[in-house]
Write an enzyme that holds these catalytic residues in place. Structure first.
Site, mmCIF file in Angstrom:
data_model
loop_
_atom_site.group_PDB
_atom_site.id
_atom_site.type_symbol
_atom_site.label_atom_id
_atom_site.label_comp_id
_atom_site.label_asym_id
_atom_site.label_seq_id
_atom_site.Cartn_x
_atom_site.Cartn_y
_atom_site.Cartn_z
ATOM 1 N N PHE A 1 0.826 -1.212 0.000
ATOM 2 C CA PHE A 1 0.000 0.000 0.000
ATOM 3 C C PHE A 1 0.859 1.261 0.000
ATOM 4 O O PHE A 1 0.443 2.298 -0.522
ATOM 5 C CB PHE A 1 -0.915 -0.020 1.240
ATOM 6 C CG PHE A 1 -2.020 0.986 1.206
ATOM 7 C CD1 PHE A 1 -3.158 0.761 0.444
ATOM 8 C CD2 PHE A 1 -1.936 2.161 1.938
ATOM 9 C CE1 PHE A 1 -4.186 1.697 0.404
ATOM 10 C CE2 PHE A 1 -2.945 3.101 1.909
ATOM 11 C CZ PHE A 1 -4.078 2.864 1.135
ATOM 12 N N GLU A 2 2.046 1.182 0.578
ATOM 13 C CA GLU A 2 2.938 2.351 0.663
ATOM 14 C C GLU A 2 3.815 2.521 -0.574
ATOM 15 O O GLU A 2 4.527 3.534 -0.703
ATOM 16 C CB GLU A 2 3.835 2.234 1.903
ATOM 17 C CG GLU A 2 3.134 2.523 3.222
ATOM 18 C CD GLU A 2 2.158 1.448 3.679
ATOM 19 O OE1 GLU A 2 2.444 0.248 3.445
ATOM 20 O OE2 GLU A 2 1.099 1.798 4.229
ATOM 21 N N HIS B 1 -9.360 -7.628 2.245
ATOM 22 C CA HIS B 1 -8.325 -6.602 2.437
ATOM 23 C C HIS B 1 -7.427 -6.476 1.205
ATOM 24 O O HIS B 1 -7.122 -5.366 0.753
ATOM 25 C CB HIS B 1 -7.494 -7.004 3.662
ATOM 26 C CG HIS B 1 -6.502 -5.995 4.114
ATOM 27 N ND1 HIS B 1 -6.860 -4.782 4.649
ATOM 28 C CD2 HIS B 1 -5.145 -6.001 4.114
ATOM 29 C CE1 HIS B 1 -5.772 -4.100 4.961
ATOM 30 N NE2 HIS B 1 -4.717 -4.823 4.647
HETATM 31 N N1 INI Z 1 0.859 -5.694 2.269
HETATM 32 C C1 INI Z 1 1.437 -6.416 1.294
HETATM 33 O O1 INI Z 1 2.398 -5.947 0.665
HETATM 34 N N2 INI Z 1 0.983 -7.673 1.011
HETATM 35 C C2 INI Z 1 -0.067 -8.222 1.666
HETATM 36 O O2 INI Z 1 -0.425 -9.398 1.354
HETATM 37 C C3 INI Z 1 -0.700 -7.469 2.677
HETATM 38 N N3 INI Z 1 -1.832 -8.024 3.396
HETATM 39 O O3 INI Z 1 -2.318 -9.094 3.007
HETATM 40 O O4 INI Z 1 -2.317 -7.451 4.355
HETATM 41 C C4 INI Z 1 -0.205 -6.179 2.974
HETATM 42 N N4 INI Z 1 -0.757 -5.424 3.955
HETATM 43 C C5 INI Z 1 -0.130 -4.246 4.475
HETATM 44 C C6 INI Z 1 -0.474 -2.997 3.656
HETATM 45 O O5 INI Z 1 0.211 -3.005 2.415
HETATM 46 C C7 INI Z 1 -0.050 -1.711 4.402
HETATM 47 O O6 INI Z 1 1.326 -1.738 4.675
HETATM 48 C C8 INI Z 1 -0.832 -1.528 5.720
HETATM 49 O O7 INI Z 1 -2.218 -1.588 5.486
HETATM 50 C C9 INI Z 1 -0.500 -0.135 6.336
HETATM 51 O O8 INI Z 1 -0.881 0.928 5.471
#
Ligand code: INI
Length: 155
Positions: free
Chosen positions: A58-59, A89
């Site tokens: 997400f970042e 999610h």
């Molecule tokens: N981030 C990932 O890169 N892969 C994933 O599978 C994942 N899951 O499944 O939750 C994931 N979550 C974290 C997200 O990218 C953010 O870092 C978090 O929501 C904070 O903003």
């Protein structure tokens, strides 16, 4: 007769950034290895590569945007792994990361490529991180190399 305009797969000796998520780092480390190996195999130099770590996929767009806007990099390669859990999610992450990367590359004119694995299981992720389905980091790097060569020919 037509004129063919396309980018060669020769990596320029120019700075390139890789943005990698720490989440699922067993997978994402292999994607970075694939990306750096591809740069070297295509004539580039690992000393020109900056690897920027972010917490999760997400970042990735925020860091990719800052890197692309800095003007220091000829391309930004994004690698991550979003593995489906028991909730939806992952769907929110996937759609935002893909849309974010597309918007950054179009708004900055810098090639920003999508090496984020989106899959259902760790097994599928391993298959795409150097296993039987290839390496998504390599794929995103080849796309970056081709676009780095193509864009000057169009502009
Ligand atoms: N981030 C990932 O890169 N892969 C994933 O599978 C994942 N899951 O499944 O939750 C994931 N979550 C974290 C997200 O990218 C953010 O870092 C978090 O929501 C904070 O903003």
């Amino acid at each position: 007769m037509t004129n063919t305009i396309q980018g060669q797969l020769v990596c320029p000796n120019e700075p390139v950034a890789i943005v990698v998520s720490r989440f699922n780092d067993l997978i994402t480390g292999r994607l970075v290895d694939g990306a750096v190996g591809t740069i070297e195999r295509h004539g580039g130099n690992r000393e020109k590569v900056d690897v920027v770590h972010v917490p999760g996929s997400f970042e990735i767009p925020l860091a990719a945007k800052a890197l692309a806007e800095s003007g220091r990099y000829k391309a930004v390669i994004c690698v991550g792994a979003v593995i489906q859990g028991s909730t939806t999610h992952h769907e929110y992450i996937n759609s935002q990361v893909a849309a974010g990367i597309m918007s950054i590359t179009q708004n900055t004119g810098v090639p920003v490529t999508f090496g984020v694995i989106t899959c259902e299981s760790m097994e599928q992720a391993l298959d795409r991180a150097g296993g039987k389905v290839g390496n998504k980091g390599e794929e995103a790097t080849l796309a970056a190399i081709e676009m780095m060569n193509l864009l000057p020919r169009i502009r």
